[in-house]
Design a protein around this motif. Structure first.
Motif: not given
Length: 278
Positions: A54-66, A70-76
């Protein structure tokens, strides 16, 4: 708590340079089966079975209601190249949230947040969580990148709160000051204002210098480390790094650490890897 979950991709788009923003829909978040916080990460399973890890990706943002994450990542490399090929409506399996996030300050006169390049990824959620507390009076957000195109990722952030002071720099001067985040941080430290805490994420060398500056100036500082990971849950010890307190697993003990554990000059900070893409 950790969960495996199949999620639908709502959006997966280029956001400047080699950076991509993926938005998925989780059912576990609104159902409160999981409560992701700033600084944590997820392990994303690729559909290409040849790439078994699996690829580890940081949590960029989350909406707890909906339940939108979001994941922001760079293609490397091949893994993130595969991720970038996924389209709206595709389903992928995610594992998380994992790791320890940022420890939030609840009352402050001044907070400094520093993000370099794809290190900006976990800082959107951090900013949101810090702003929820009205007793955090001022937040200086320092963002840096290679050029204007790379920094288009900032368009996904909300800097409208009047408590935020945004300071942007780029290597070529095409956006903001022609400088780097360390130069801007040094200026901020030199101002006659008490800094209650520094939060940061970025390339290894940037975090090393931020740790050094923080320790030399007796400032509380938390850094979100990057390291290559295989399991993401502390079983394989592949992401271990040395510290003043012995070996630490980035996935289990971190990825967020206090700078003080890396010593006065932070000589023991190990070369970082690819939390946000490889």
């Amino acid at each position: 708590m950790e969960f495996l979950e199949n999620v639908e991709i709502l959006e997966n788009k280029a956001v400047g340079g080699d950076n991509f923003l993926m938005r998925v829909k989780s059912e576990n978040v609104p159902n409160k089966k999981s409560t992701p916080v700033a600084g944590q990460f997820y392990m994303l399973k690729l559909k290409n079975e040849i790439m078994i890890l699996r690829r580890p990706i940081s949590l960029h943002s989350v909406n707890s209601q909906t339940g939108e994450i979001e994941f922001l990542y760079k293609v490397l490399g091949e893994g993130t190249k595969e991720l970038a090929s996924y389209a709206k409506g595709d389903v992928i399996n995610i594992q998380g949230p994992l790791g320890n996030g940022f420890e939030l300050i609840k009352k402050s006169s001044k907070i400094v947040i520093v993000g370099g390049g794809i290190g900006l990824a976990p800082l959107k959620q951090l900013l949101k969580e810090l702003l929820k507390n009205k007793e955090n009076k001022k937040i200086v957000f320092i963002a840096g990148g290679r050029d204007k195109k790379t920094l288009e990722m900032l368009d996904s952030f909300d800097f409208s709160d009047k408590r935020i002071s945004l300071k942007v720099c780029s290597d070529d001067g095409s956006l903001g000051e022609k400088a780097n985040v360390i130069e801007l941080l040094k200026k901020e430290i030199s101002i006659d204002e008490k800094i209650d805490i520094i939060y940061s994420c970025g390339p290894h060398k940037v975090l090393e210098l931020i740790s050094e500056l923080s320790n030399e100036n007796n400032l509380t500082s938390q850094v979100s480390m990057e390291e290559r990971m295989a399991c993401g849950v502390g079983a394989c010890v592949g992401c271990s790094i040395p510290s003043e307190e012995g070996m630490k697993k980035v996935c289990k003990n971190g990825p967020v650490f206090y700078s003080k554990i890396f010593g006065k000059k932070s000589e023991n900070v190990k070369n970082g890897g690819k939390l946000n893409g490889k």
